[in-house]
Enzyme design. Structure first.
Site, PDB file in Angstrom:
ATOM      1  CE1 TYR A  18       2.365 -54.534 -49.093  1.00  0.00           C
ATOM      2  CE2 TYR A  18       1.562 -53.931 -46.917  1.00  0.00           C
ATOM      3  CZ  TYR A  18       1.865 -53.592 -48.219  1.00  0.00           C
ATOM      4  OH  TYR A  18       1.679 -52.289 -48.646  1.00  0.00           O
ATOM      5  CG  HIS A  22       5.362 -52.189 -45.845  1.00  0.00           C
ATOM      6  ND1 HIS A  22       5.078 -53.245 -46.682  1.00  0.00           N
ATOM      7  CD2 HIS A  22       5.339 -51.076 -46.615  1.00  0.00           C
ATOM      8  CE1 HIS A  22       4.873 -52.786 -47.898  1.00  0.00           C
ATOM      9  NE2 HIS A  22       5.020 -51.472 -47.890  1.00  0.00           N
ATOM     10  CD1 TRP A  76       8.000 -50.555 -52.964  1.00  0.00           C
ATOM     11  CD2 TRP A  76       9.615 -51.294 -51.604  1.00  0.00           C
ATOM     12  NE1 TRP A  76       7.429 -50.837 -51.747  1.00  0.00           N
ATOM     13  CE2 TRP A  76       8.397 -51.297 -50.901  1.00  0.00           C
ATOM     14  CE3 TRP A  76      10.769 -51.711 -50.954  1.00  0.00           C
ATOM     15  CZ2 TRP A  76       8.302 -51.712 -49.577  1.00  0.00           C
ATOM     16  CZ3 TRP A  76      10.663 -52.120 -49.628  1.00  0.00           C
ATOM     17  CH2 TRP A  76       9.442 -52.116 -48.966  1.00  0.00           C
TER      18      TRP A  76
END
Length: 106
Positions: A18, A22, A76
């Site tokens: 994760y 990002h 996304w």
């Protein structure tokens, strides 16, 4: 300007990935967020998976709907959904329930 804060829970076994995702958000995703009214958007992730999101926008409902209508957001959300706990069938962007602000020092 509305200030919006929300909580989500990232799965413990997906925290590193994760963070990596990002660190390299797709340029077309960044452009879409800006174009649809998401400003000063930040995500904060605790080691236990608690994710705190914060953004500023003129109208959260409108910004959220405009973002949901983009093709890049559909891609996304499809990729990111597996990172979260307790979505109850919602996409991550649908599971963002704004918290009630009880204090603000300007």
């Amino acid at each position: 300007m509305q200030r919006v804060c929300f909580l989500l829970k990232v799965r413990q076994d997906r925290l590193d990935e994760y963070r990596e995702r990002h660190a390299a958000v797709w340029p077309d995703m960044l452009e879409a967020l800006s174009a649809t009214g998401w400003h000063n958007y930040s995500l904060f992730l605790r080691d236990d998976g608690l994710l705190v999101g914060y953004l500023e926008t003129e109208d959260f409902a409108r910004a959220r709907a405009a973002m949901a209508a983009t093709e890049v957001n559909a891609r996304w959300q499809a990729e990111m959904g597996e990172f979260f706990e307790a979505l109850d069938g919602d996409r991550p962007d649908e599971a963002m329930k704004p918290l009630t602000e009880v204090f603000h020092l300007a």
